[in-house]
Design a protein around this motif. Sequence first.
Motif, PDB file in Angstrom:
ATOM      1  N   LEU A  24       0.838  -1.195   0.000  1.00  0.00           N
ATOM      2  CA  LEU A  24       0.000   0.000   0.000  1.00  0.00           C
ATOM      3  C   LEU A  24       0.872   1.243   0.000  1.00  0.00           C
ATOM      4  CD1 LEU A  24      -2.880   1.250   0.318  1.00  0.00           C
ATOM      5  CD2 LEU A  24      -2.533   1.098   2.795  1.00  0.00           C
ATOM      6  N   GLY A  25       0.439   2.253  -0.736  1.00  0.00           N
ATOM      7  CA  GLY A  25       1.141   3.531  -0.739  1.00  0.00           C
ATOM      8  C   GLY A  25       2.531   3.427  -1.344  1.00  0.00           C
ATOM      9  N   GLN A  31       9.854  -4.521   0.476  1.00  0.00           N
ATOM     10  CA  GLN A  31       9.430  -4.203   1.835  1.00  0.00           C
ATOM     11  C   GLN A  31       8.223  -5.040   2.242  1.00  0.00           C
ATOM     12  OE1 GLN A  31       8.918   0.052   1.356  1.00  0.00           O
ATOM     13  NE2 GLN A  31      10.844   0.507   2.408  1.00  0.00           N
ATOM     14  N   MET A  32       7.289  -5.217   1.299  1.00  0.00           N
ATOM     15  CA  MET A  32       6.118  -6.043   1.586  1.00  0.00           C
ATOM     16  C   MET A  32       6.535  -7.493   1.851  1.00  0.00           C
ATOM     17  SD  MET A  32       2.907  -7.129  -0.853  1.00  0.00           S
ATOM     18  CE  MET A  32       3.997  -8.262  -1.731  1.00  0.00           C
ATOM     19  N   GLU A  33       7.455  -8.006   1.041  1.00  0.00           N
ATOM     20  CA  GLU A  33       7.908  -9.385   1.221  1.00  0.00           C
ATOM     21  C   GLU A  33       8.639  -9.550   2.550  1.00  0.00           C
ATOM     22  OE1 GLU A  33       7.210 -11.955  -0.465  1.00  0.00           O
ATOM     23  OE2 GLU A  33       6.244 -11.033  -2.196  1.00  0.00           O
ATOM     24  N   ALA A  34       9.435  -8.553   2.932  1.00  0.00           N
ATOM     25  CA  ALA A  34      10.153  -8.620   4.213  1.00  0.00           C
ATOM     26  C   ALA A  34       9.172  -8.620   5.378  1.00  0.00           C
ATOM     27  CB  ALA A  34      11.123  -7.446   4.337  1.00  0.00           C
ATOM     28  N   SER A  35       8.140  -7.781   5.270  1.00  0.00           N
ATOM     29  CA  SER A  35       7.136  -7.721   6.330  1.00  0.00           C
ATOM     30  C   SER A  35       6.355  -9.028   6.403  1.00  0.00           C
ATOM     31  CB  SER A  35       6.181  -6.549   6.078  1.00  0.00           C
ATOM     32  OG  SER A  35       5.232  -6.440   7.111  1.00  0.00           O
ATOM     33  N   HIS A  59      -4.420   0.490  -3.942  1.00  0.00           N
ATOM     34  CA  HIS A  59      -4.200   1.937  -3.947  1.00  0.00           C
ATOM     35  C   HIS A  59      -4.915   2.608  -2.780  1.00  0.00           C
ATOM     36  CE1 HIS A  59      -2.183   1.667  -7.792  1.00  0.00           C
ATOM     37  NE2 HIS A  59      -3.209   0.969  -8.280  1.00  0.00           N
ATOM     38  N   ARG A  60      -5.995   1.983  -2.340  1.00  0.00           N
ATOM     39  CA  ARG A  60      -6.694   2.494  -1.165  1.00  0.00           C
ATOM     40  C   ARG A  60      -7.348   1.322  -0.433  1.00  0.00           C
ATOM     41  NH1 ARG A  60     -12.160   2.882  -1.640  1.00  0.00           N
ATOM     42  NH2 ARG A  60     -13.046   2.586  -3.719  1.00  0.00           N
ATOM     43  N   VAL A  61      -7.458   1.462   0.860  1.00  0.00           N
ATOM     44  CA  VAL A  61      -8.027   0.400   1.685  1.00  0.00           C
ATOM     45  C   VAL A  61      -9.533   0.342   1.496  1.00  0.00           C
ATOM     46  CG1 VAL A  61      -8.448  -0.326   4.065  1.00  0.00           C
ATOM     47  CG2 VAL A  61      -6.191   0.536   3.403  1.00  0.00           C
TER      48      VAL A  61
END
Length: 423
Positions: A24-25, A31-35, A59-61
């Motif tokens: 997101l954003g 970073q997403m994969e690490a998280s 793009h938005r929740v």
Amino acid sequence: MVIERAGFQDSTQPQRVVIVGIRLGRMTRSQMEASLAELARLIDTAGGQVVARASQEIHRVDAATFIGKGKVEEIGALAAEHEAEIIVVDGELSPVQNRNLETSTGLLVLDRTAVILDIFARRARTSEGKLQVELAQYEYLSTRLVGRGKTFSQQAGHIGTRGPGETALEYDRRRIRERITKLKRSLSHVQAHREIQRAKREAVPLPFVSLVGYTNAGKSTLMNALTRAGVFVEDKLFATLDPTVRRLRLPSGREVLLADTVGFIRRLPHQLIESFKSTFEEAAHAHLLVHLIDGADEDAAQHVEVVEKVLAELGLHQKPRLDVINKADLPGAIYRGEAGAIAVSAKGGSGLNELLGRVDEILRLDFHRTVLKLPHSRGEVLSQLYRVGFVINVVYEETGTLVDCELHRKFWKKYREYEVSAE
């Protein structure tokens, strides 16, 4: 009263989990994969088993389900294919989103915060730690009662004791508010007791050093290596929660108190930061923070940013700090840190002497040079000076013992009555 959200159950067979990553954003894919990888480790620590992964760039929740409707159906099918019992979303769900996802998938849905709270509940050992975790859980639950009044009342029992006209939902809310108030009162008493213990500790003039760092960076291993503290060590996130304080002798001969603290993590739930503030106060009273960094972790730079952010949130970012790169002896170690950082191996022992020497050097900057004249009858004071200060020279005279030494400014006043000259 115990009203708790369902989570990972204690059993011989780990519960099967599907995890969902969200990009997101400005978050990059790496970073997403690490998280998401970190979330998998959290679930392993909590006793679950990740059997499948899914991810989505949004793009938005979505206000109703956090992720899109099509993705909800896809995840539901994925969970059914792998016979999963739980879906965990790597984000923070609102109560409405949580409820809608459970309704759509027919499975228990948790978010990242719920998993971390579950781990803290399992790991807390002291009475204070248990109170802090329970408070954090109730703070989290207090916003998640919408549409669940009947369920929670059945878990709590005592429905027949409600007053006329009071709904199950109102009853549960009231009981949770009452429990939160009681927990805060109990924690205030524990905190008062901690203050008394701290005052007694500070009466003994020993500088205070606190270990901080990202979870699983090796703080407990370092604590054991330096002090033989016997702190529990495990290759899992949040292996230890309760602070440990031990004496540590530095190369100069002076002693300090070394404290371990709970590890930090990405998006540490604010409920936990608030609840554990009394534990973090140990770091607030430190003369020096030793920031331990896992040099073999490819995300070490991001972990450093997380620690700095949490320290700033706790008002500790201005504290004197020494960066220490752990696991520097491993072939895969890639993070070297800023200039002045010390490379060590908490497990292998390399670099520990240099670390102790640097701690000695930094603490000495806050030391005050003075000459004391001790009566011959106060030999125990000289012994204390060797422990807590840096004794440069001792001259025995007929009228007393002259001691040229350095004392930490915070404790200098304890011996000021014996002072004959100072720099």
